[in-house]
Design a protein around this motif. Structure first.
Motif, PDB file in Angstrom:
ATOM      1  N   SER A  25      -3.225   8.157 -10.570  1.00 34.46           N
ATOM      2  CA  SER A  25      -2.679   6.787 -10.638  1.00 34.46           C
ATOM      3  C   SER A  25      -3.771   5.913 -10.989  1.00 34.46           C
ATOM      4  CB  SER A  25      -1.868   6.318  -9.414  1.00 34.46           C
ATOM      5  OG  SER A  25      -0.918   7.435  -9.128  1.00 34.46           O
ATOM      6  N   LYS A  26      -4.781   6.265 -11.752  1.00 32.88           N
ATOM      7  CA  LYS A  26      -5.877   5.309 -11.940  1.00 32.88           C
ATOM      8  C   LYS A  26      -5.464   4.050 -12.717  1.00 32.88           C
ATOM      9  CE  LYS A  26      -7.915   7.755 -16.084  1.00 32.88           C
ATOM     10  NZ  LYS A  26      -9.272   8.380 -16.656  1.00 32.88           N
ATOM     11  N   SER A  27      -4.629   4.352 -13.852  1.00 34.86           N
ATOM     12  CA  SER A  27      -4.291   3.225 -14.548  1.00 34.86           C
ATOM     13  C   SER A  27      -3.542   2.046 -13.587  1.00 34.86           C
ATOM     14  CB  SER A  27      -3.369   3.504 -15.629  1.00 34.86           C
ATOM     15  OG  SER A  27      -3.070   2.326 -16.551  1.00 34.86           O
ATOM     16  N   ALA A  28      -2.582   2.751 -12.808  1.00 32.84           N
ATOM     17  CA  ALA A  28      -1.947   1.421 -12.018  1.00 32.84           C
ATOM     18  C   ALA A  28      -2.755   1.013 -11.005  1.00 32.84           C
ATOM     19  CB  ALA A  28      -0.674   2.183 -11.268  1.00 32.84           C
ATOM     20  N   LEU A  29      -3.899   1.696 -10.402  1.00 33.49           N
ATOM     21  CA  LEU A  29      -4.602   1.201  -9.409  1.00 33.49           C
ATOM     22  C   LEU A  29      -6.124   0.299  -9.969  1.00 33.49           C
ATOM     23  CD1 LEU A  29      -4.986   4.558  -7.422  1.00 33.49           C
ATOM     24  CD2 LEU A  29      -3.805   2.332  -7.009  1.00 33.49           C
ATOM     25  N   GLY A  30      -6.089   0.266 -11.328  1.00 34.43           N
ATOM     26  CA  GLY A  30      -7.161  -0.508 -12.136  1.00 34.43           C
ATOM     27  C   GLY A  30      -8.307   0.246 -11.999  1.00 34.43           C
ATOM     28  N   ILE A  31      -8.191   1.379 -11.996  1.00 35.48           N
ATOM     29  CA  ILE A  31      -9.466   2.231 -12.116  1.00 35.48           C
ATOM     30  C   ILE A  31      -9.999   2.660 -13.530  1.00 35.48           C
ATOM     31  CG2 ILE A  31     -10.543   4.602 -11.081  1.00 35.48           C
ATOM     32  CD1 ILE A  31      -8.990   4.101  -8.726  1.00 35.48           C
ATOM     33  N   ASP A  32     -11.224   2.822 -13.843  1.00 31.57           N
ATOM     34  CA  ASP A  32     -11.365   3.228 -15.221  1.00 31.57           C
ATOM     35  C   ASP A  32     -11.686   4.764 -15.242  1.00 31.57           C
ATOM     36  OD1 ASP A  32     -11.595   0.592 -16.142  1.00 31.57           O
ATOM     37  OD2 ASP A  32     -13.666   0.241 -15.761  1.00 31.57           O
ATOM     38  N   ASP A 338     -10.284  -5.423  -6.936  1.00 35.51           N
ATOM     39  CA  ASP A 338      -9.449  -6.676  -7.462  1.00 35.51           C
ATOM     40  C   ASP A 338      -8.657  -6.960  -6.306  1.00 35.51           C
ATOM     41  OD1 ASP A 338      -8.315  -8.731  -8.652  1.00 35.51           O
ATOM     42  OD2 ASP A 338      -7.303  -7.446 -10.211  1.00 35.51           O
ATOM     43  N   PRO A 339      -9.301  -7.936  -5.383  1.00 42.13           N
ATOM     44  CA  PRO A 339      -8.776  -8.413  -4.256  1.00 42.13           C
ATOM     45  C   PRO A 339      -7.603  -9.242  -4.385  1.00 42.13           C
ATOM     46  CG  PRO A 339     -10.812  -9.776  -4.398  1.00 42.13           C
ATOM     47  CD  PRO A 339     -10.784  -8.561  -5.456  1.00 42.13           C
ATOM     48  N   ASP A 340      -7.244  -9.572  -5.613  1.00 47.21           N
ATOM     49  CA  ASP A 340      -6.050 -10.431  -5.705  1.00 47.21           C
ATOM     50  C   ASP A 340      -4.859  -9.400  -6.136  1.00 47.21           C
ATOM     51  OD1 ASP A 340      -7.346 -12.919  -5.405  1.00 47.21           O
ATOM     52  OD2 ASP A 340      -7.845 -12.921  -7.613  1.00 47.21           O
ATOM     53  N   SER A 341      -5.140  -8.219  -6.564  1.00 43.91           N
ATOM     54  CA  SER A 341      -3.974  -7.316  -7.075  1.00 43.91           C
ATOM     55  C   SER A 341      -3.883  -5.990  -6.218  1.00 43.91           C
ATOM     56  CB  SER A 341      -4.263  -7.307  -8.331  1.00 43.91           C
ATOM     57  OG  SER A 341      -5.452  -6.235  -8.889  1.00 43.91           O
ATOM     58  N   TYR A 342      -4.527  -6.103  -5.159  1.00 43.92           N
ATOM     59  CA  TYR A 342      -4.594  -4.490  -4.536  1.00 43.92           C
ATOM     60  C   TYR A 342      -3.269  -4.291  -3.940  1.00 43.92           C
ATOM     61  CZ  TYR A 342      -5.290  -5.596   0.436  1.00 43.92           C
ATOM     62  OH  TYR A 342      -4.970  -6.235   1.776  1.00 43.92           O
ATOM     63  N   GLU A 343      -2.630  -5.337  -3.415  1.00 40.37           N
ATOM     64  CA  GLU A 343      -1.507  -5.058  -2.773  1.00 40.37           C
ATOM     65  C   GLU A 343      -0.533  -4.691  -3.650  1.00 40.37           C
ATOM     66  OE1 GLU A 343      -0.291  -5.170   0.525  1.00 40.37           O
ATOM     67  OE2 GLU A 343      -1.606  -6.457   1.718  1.00 40.37           O
ATOM     68  N   GLU A 344      -0.204  -5.101  -4.772  1.00 34.62           N
ATOM     69  CA  GLU A 344       0.774  -4.880  -5.794  1.00 34.62           C
ATOM     70  C   GLU A 344       0.260  -3.436  -6.383  1.00 34.62           C
ATOM     71  OE1 GLU A 344       2.031  -6.359 -10.154  1.00 34.62           O
ATOM     72  OE2 GLU A 344       0.764  -7.780  -8.988  1.00 34.62           O
ATOM     73  N   ARG A 345      -1.015  -3.296  -6.425  1.00 31.28           N
ATOM     74  CA  ARG A 345      -1.327  -1.881  -7.091  1.00 31.28           C
ATOM     75  C   ARG A 345      -1.129  -0.572  -6.083  1.00 31.28           C
ATOM     76  NH1 ARG A 345      -4.139  -2.395 -11.725  1.00 31.28           N
ATOM     77  NH2 ARG A 345      -4.894  -4.393 -12.516  1.00 31.28           N
ATOM     78  N   ILE A 346      -1.127  -0.660  -5.063  1.00 26.28           N
ATOM     79  CA  ILE A 346      -0.826   0.198  -4.334  1.00 26.28           C
ATOM     80  C   ILE A 346       0.692   0.614  -4.059  1.00 26.28           C
ATOM     81  CG2 ILE A 346      -3.074   0.145  -3.069  1.00 26.28           C
ATOM     82  CD1 ILE A 346      -1.882  -0.767  -0.547  1.00 26.28           C
ATOM     83  N   GLN A 347       1.291  -0.122  -4.595  1.00 27.55           N
ATOM     84  CA  GLN A 347       2.822   0.057  -4.424  1.00 27.55           C
ATOM     85  C   GLN A 347       3.073   1.243  -5.196  1.00 27.55           C
ATOM     86  OE1 GLN A 347       4.665  -1.496  -2.213  1.00 27.55           O
ATOM     87  NE2 GLN A 347       2.514  -2.399  -1.696  1.00 27.55           N
ATOM     88  N   VAL A 348       2.088   1.690  -6.245  1.00 26.49           N
ATOM     89  CA  VAL A 348       2.378   2.951  -7.042  1.00 26.49           C
ATOM     90  C   VAL A 348       2.866   3.837  -5.998  1.00 26.49           C
ATOM     91  CG1 VAL A 348       0.168   3.626  -7.119  1.00 26.49           C
ATOM     92  CG2 VAL A 348       1.702   4.233  -9.022  1.00 26.49           C
ATOM     93  N   PHE A 349       2.355   4.078  -4.866  1.00 22.19           N
ATOM     94  CA  PHE A 349       2.557   5.123  -3.792  1.00 22.19           C
ATOM     95  C   PHE A 349       3.881   5.033  -3.049  1.00 22.19           C
ATOM     96  CE2 PHE A 349      -2.182   5.250  -4.534  1.00 22.19           C
ATOM     97  CZ  PHE A 349      -2.126   6.238  -5.319  1.00 22.19           C
ATOM     98  N   LYS A 350       4.637   3.893  -3.133  1.00 21.30           N
ATOM     99  CA  LYS A 350       5.667   3.533  -2.320  1.00 21.30           C
ATOM    100  C   LYS A 350       6.937   4.707  -2.233  1.00 21.30           C
ATOM    101  CE  LYS A 350       8.699  -0.278  -1.029  1.00 21.30           C
ATOM    102  NZ  LYS A 350       9.142  -1.642  -1.423  1.00 21.30           N
ATOM    103  N   PRO A 351       6.993   5.496  -3.354  1.00 23.22           N
ATOM    104  CA  PRO A 351       8.082   6.418  -3.133  1.00 23.22           C
ATOM    105  C   PRO A 351       7.604   7.632  -2.217  1.00 23.22           C
ATOM    106  CG  PRO A 351       7.582   5.992  -5.460  1.00 23.22           C
ATOM    107  CD  PRO A 351       6.565   5.242  -4.633  1.00 23.22           C
ATOM    108  N   TYR A 352       6.440   7.580  -1.756  1.00 25.25           N
ATOM    109  CA  TYR A 352       5.948   8.635  -0.657  1.00 25.25           C
ATOM    110  C   TYR A 352       5.858   7.970   0.515  1.00 25.25           C
ATOM    111  CZ  TYR A 352       5.183  10.718  -4.998  1.00 25.25           C
ATOM    112  OH  TYR A 352       5.460  10.934  -6.511  1.00 25.25           O
ATOM    113  N   PHE A 353       6.545   6.706   0.802  1.00 20.44           N
ATOM    114  CA  PHE A 353       6.640   6.444   2.027  1.00 20.44           C
ATOM    115  C   PHE A 353       7.937   6.556   2.620  1.00 20.44           C
ATOM    116  CE2 PHE A 353       2.995   3.940   0.886  1.00 20.44           C
ATOM    117  CZ  PHE A 353       2.420   3.586   1.951  1.00 20.44           C
TER     118      PHE A 353
END
Length: 357
Positions: A25-32, A338-353
């Protein structure tokens, strides 16, 4: 440091799935780039290394072991020093995080680099658990040349979320006392040694808190200015499935069972279950989780919930092993990048909650 590269140290029971989750999920998480360091060249581990490399992760090793890795058909991209210099976040997944901090990481401190350790590495840095003290992250990392975060253990995540949901009414601390019995699995399914033939009780090494689980939860809440009365015990069981947790939370105000269930059902970090064995819950995670992991903080066994004397909540729950701490490590990583977007970015894992397991 302009890069948003993440380096994971270690490829064990926490390191391997963490690398896989980051690279997936590196792209969604903002990781190079996702880099990983492996210390020892082992033929039995090379299939794991190859799989991580095929997924897109990059192997780095100690310079003096480069030839040994190549001899086993594992191809490192560079050295440990190269990886450290290239990374904005370093996540230590070894059992020697404190030693690494003092002997190695101090040399690479930078206002732009964050170091994260796992589990019971008490004293490594600011204690953190996703959903418990996210509001303390800015103060933990801003304006410091050496930035260190300790992601607390999976069982500490579990008892901490119970304290948040049942020990507070809104912002009011109503927890008089919390007692916990951590019934730990002996080994992970990936481990070949140290399995035990029978239950083995643990020592109460801390006169105030019992075991490190309550101690760490106390210090976790202390980052929010709260001091909780907590005590934990531990016993290791001869199973490889999941940890179980017995909890007994006494409040200064009464509460009924419907309200307890309402709070659990309303929180996305909590999964409820009508199953009463770790085998069936573990099987669900294996079949439907991310790399076999349930990412909720806890799985509460609904049939065990009861109220004693109107103000004491008692029950059992299961700990999703390293799933909850994996998410906290990723959340802290994304906050640093990126403190401004981290909440939004980690939602990529929401299907596993899961609401229910």
């Amino acid at each position: 440091m302009s890069s948003k590269n993440v380096l994971v140290i270690g490829t064990g029971t926490i390191g391997e799935p963490l690398i896989a989750m980051l690279v997936r999920s590196k792209s969604a998480l903002g990781i190079d780039r996702v880099l990983f360091h492996k210390n020892t060249p082992l033929q039995t581990d090379r299939s794991k290394v190859w799989a991580l490399q095929r997924a897109g992760a990059e192997l780095f090793v100690n310079a003096d072991r480069m030839e040994s890795f190549l001899a086993l058909d594992m191809e490192p991209v560079g050295t440990f020093e190269d990886a450290m210099n290239a990374s904005a976040v370093v996540i230590d997944c070894t059992p020697i995080g404190l030693k690494m901090k003092e002997n190695v990481y101090r040399k690479y401190e930078s206002p732009d680099r964050l170091f994260i350790a796992q589990g019971s590495e008490f004293g490594f840095g600011h204690m953190y658990a996703r959903g418990i003290n996210d509001d303390t992250l800015p103060a933990a990392v801003e304006g410091q040349s050496g930035k260190y975060i300790q992601v607390v253990s999976c069982n500490t995540h579990n008892l901490s979320i119970l304290c948040r949901l049942l020990g507070f009414d809104g912002d009011e601390n109503v927890l008089e006392e919390g007692r916990f019995l951590c019934m730990r699995r002996a080994t992970d399914t990936s481990q070949d040694t140290q399995f035990i033939p029978a239950p083995a009780v643990g020592k109460h090494g801390d006169a105030v808190f019992g075991t490190h689980h309550a101690r760490d939860a106390f210090h976790l809440y202390q980052t929010k200015g709260e001091e909780l009365s907590l005590f934990s015990s531990a016993v290791k069981l001869n199973t490889q499935y999941m940890h179980s947790l017995y909890f007994q939370l006494r409040r200064s105000k009464p509460i009924d069972l419907d309200e307890v269930k309402r709070r659990f059902n309303a929180d996305e970090l909590v999964a409820m279950t009508h199953k009463n064995s770790t085998a069936s819950v573990f099987s669900f995670g294996r079949d439907h989780g991310l790399y076999g992991r349930i990412l909720n903080q806890t799985v509460v066994v609904e049939s065990t919930l009861t109220i004693h004397n109107d103000n004491e909540v008692i029950g059992f729950c299961f700990t999703p092993q390293d799933g909850n701490s994996l998410l906290s490590s990723i959340a802290a990583t994304c906050f640093h990048l990126d403190p401004d977007s981290y909440e939004e970015r980690i939602q990529v894992f929401k299907p596993y909650f899961f609401d229910e397991v």
